[in-house]
Structure formats: C-alpha cells, structure tokens
Design an enzyme around this catalytic site. Structure first.
Site, PDB file in Angstrom:
ATOM      1  N   SER A  35      -7.302  -1.628   4.012  1.00 55.28           N
ATOM      2  CA  SER A  35      -5.845  -1.682   4.145  1.00 55.28           C
ATOM      3  C   SER A  35      -5.315  -0.870   5.315  1.00 55.28           C
ATOM      4  CB  SER A  35      -5.188  -1.201   2.845  1.00 55.28           C
ATOM      5  OG  SER A  35      -5.639   0.094   2.499  1.00 55.28           O
ATOM      6  N   ASP A 310       3.133   5.438   1.372  1.00 57.16           N
ATOM      7  CA  ASP A 310       3.028   5.345  -0.081  1.00 57.16           C
ATOM      8  C   ASP A 310       2.001   6.374  -0.548  1.00 57.16           C
ATOM      9  OD1 ASP A 310       0.544   4.172   0.483  1.00 57.16           O
ATOM     10  OD2 ASP A 310       1.257   2.130   0.155  1.00 57.16           O
ATOM     11  N   HIS A 313      -1.375   5.394   1.957  1.00 51.72           N
ATOM     12  CA  HIS A 313      -1.373   4.847   3.318  1.00 51.72           C
ATOM     13  C   HIS A 313      -0.433   5.635   4.223  1.00 51.72           C
ATOM     14  CE1 HIS A 313      -2.444   1.379   0.649  1.00 51.72           C
ATOM     15  NE2 HIS A 313      -3.433   1.338   1.531  1.00 51.72           N
TER      16      HIS A 313
END
Length: 356
Positions: A35, A310, A313
């Site tokens: 991610s 978040d 990340h």
C-alpha cells in the site's frame, strides 16, 4: 552582501521546489510492493484494503485513485524528481501505449509471502506481481522486438518496497513465531531473493530496495507517543539483511546495480520532527475500520504537520522526506551503495559509477 543572500535564497527555494526540466532521466519506471506504493491496483478487488474514496486523495490532482495517502506516494514523488511525464499507472488501467514507460503493480496488504494480508481480503502478492510483470515484458517485447526490448528494460528503474505486511499481518499475529525473528527474517529474505532473481531475469538492472520503516512508531502501535523499541529493533535486523542482499546481487551480477534505502532512519519521528512534521503518533484522518480513514471524516487542515495520514500510512509530507533523501542522499547512511539520482545516471557499461 544583500544581493548575495537573495541569490542564495532563490537557489535554495528552487532546489526545494524540485523543478526538473528536459528529458526524463530514465525511460521507464516499474513499481512493486504494498500500500505504500499502490496507485489503484486494489480498487476492484474484494478487500478492506482499498483507498479509492475520500478523504484519501484529497490533495492528489485526480482525487481518490486508490493511493493510501492524502496526496502523492513516495514513488510518485520520485517520479517527479526523475522528470517522468505523469504518474505510473496501475496494472489494470495502464494503456498499451503506456506500458513502455512503466507499470505500477503494488497492492495494498500484499507481502513477500502469498498468505500475507489474507485477513483483509484479496491482494496481489509479490509472486503475482512478478507474473503480471512477466506479461508486460512479453507485450513490450512483442511491440519493440526482443533486442530493443531488452535494451529498453535494462535502462529502467525498478522500485521494490515490500515486507511491512509480512511482519504486521503475519509474524506479529502468530505468537509462537515471535520467539525467533531471525529465522523468519531469513525466510523472507530467501523468498524475496528468488523474486528479485526473477525480476533480474526479466531484464531489471537498476533496482531500488526500500528498507522497512519504523513499524514500532506507527500510530497503531504508538498511541502514547513512545515507539516500540522491540518492533523497531526487529525492523533494523531485517533491514541489515536486506542491505546485505543488495550487496549479494551486486557481487553476483556485474551488469546490474541494486541499491538499498535506509527508510527506518529517514522517516524516524526524530528526523521528521526536525523537519517540521510535529505530530508523529496521531493520524490526520478519523479512523473507520481496519486502520483506514472514515469516509465521512473531515481530515486535519494542517496536513504538513502530520507524519501519518491514517493508522499505518504516511502523509504526502512524510513521503516527500523519504523520496527526497532516497533520490538525493543527504547523509552517507541514507542510501547504499548510491542514491537514486546516481542509479538513474549509472552507465552499467562503465566501470566508474557516478558519485553519490
């Protein structure tokens, strides 16, 4: 004296803006990982690990695209430093005429191991990413011809930023394994080595290996503002092995150059705070589920002050720090044996690499 100070200020400001003109420094950029690099590969998967909704992408020119941050990812910003014409497209949406310029295969929650990330649903593991790249290489070979294709692919940059999920969603969730992190690290390195060998066989000659960041400092694990030294020590141990893996490939392949980026130190809270990212243990957005932003939440306004978007990340502000020092090392420990700017310029037919 005043004119001199003004001139210096203008030069500094220009360098900070990362203005790049002229031709791209490399003809193509291929991206593998999780991610931290995903640009939309998870959008149509059945998974909780997707980010194609607001507030993700609130600061990205195209809005929400599947990037797990508010704006650009680290590889997006590296692409800007390299002078690339636009951001590298995700595998499912890249157009045929665009594949010669690179493809992004990275997938949120994916890992080196196939089972990593199964808790949140579908994902594209490193082995599957390699299969997708094999398909792209075949299509490029058909388009350019075998010889031209090989010469083209040899000049590309390849970014590999993977492994965080293998620890977060695999090792640390299996208590019996936690007594032997060295053995697990060796297992990961062996499997990644096989994947990198496949990448080399498919024409990769300039490869960037990103070390893992300080997972013990994520908001998820750093609620009280105290990083987990146990977790970070394990990351440091693994990163040492990854750095040695780069050396091993360089020893075994004189026609290639693998470099290692010291992510752990570059994005440490102390370093980020010194650069103005004052809030390093609280996410910028309201949390919904699976560590992700609540789609109904209003994110913080002062996003340049936050290290994390978040629970897991980084913000674009933190990504700019990592991308900047990975591209052009500020300390001798930032990159090994050279930084990305030197790798991009490197003539592998020459015995003299450009200076760091």
């Amino acid at each position: 004296m005043g004119l001199l100070l003004v001139t210096i200020a203008i030069l500094v400001a220009s360098s900070q803006l990362n203005i790049i003109t002229g031709e791209p420094q490399v003809p193509c950029f291929f991206i593998f990982g999780d991610s931290l690099s995903d640009s939309g590969n998870n959008n149509n998967l059945v998974t909780l690990a997707n980010a194609n909704f607001l507030p993700y992408g609130i600061d990205f020119p195209d809005g929400p695209t599947g990037r797990f941050t508010n704006g650009r990812t680290t590889v997006d910003i590296i692409g800007d430093h390299l002078g690339l014409n636009g951001y590298i497209k995700a595998f499912p949406i890249v157009k045929e005429e665009e594949i010669v310029g690179g493809v992004n295969y990275a997938s949120g929650s994916a890992g080196i191991r196939a089972e990593t990330g199964f808790q949140v649903g579908d994902r594209i593991s490193m082995d599957e990413q390699m299969n997708n790249h094999k398909e792209i290489v075949s299509r490029i070979s058909t388009s350019l011809g075998q010889n031209k294709s090989a010469a083209h692919l040899n000049k590309c940059l390849y970014s590999v930023n993977v492994g965080s999920n293998d620890w977060m969603f695999n090792y640390f969730l299996k208590a019996p394994q936690m007594s032997n992190p060295q053995a697990y690290a060796n297992t990961l390195i062996t499997q990644l080595s096989n994947q990198l060998s496949s990448l080399y066989d498919l024409g990769a000659r300039k490869v960037i290996l990103f070390g893992l960041g300080p997972l013990g400092c994520l908001p998820l694990t750093n609620i009280q503002g105290i990083c987990s030294s146990v977790v970070n020590d394990i990351m440091d141990m693994y990163n040492t092995k990854l750095k040695l893996l780069a050396d091993t490939f360089n020893t075994n392949h004189s026609d290639a150059k693998f470099i290692w980026i010291n992510t752990l130190d570059i994005v440490s809270p102390n370093n980020l705070q010194g650069l103005g990212l004052k809030i390093t243990n609280v996410p910028c957005c309201g949390i919904f589920q699976n560590m992700m932003c609540d789609p109904l939440s209003i994110p913080c306004i002062d996003r340049g002050d936050y290290a994390y978007w978040d629970q897991a990340h980084p913000t674009e502000a933190a990504n700019r720090v990592l991308a900047g020092r990975a591209y052009k090392a500020q300390n001798s420990t930032d990159a090994h044996p050279m930084d990305i700017s030197s790798l991009a310029q490197l003539d592998l037919n020459s015995s003299t690499p450009p200076p760091l």
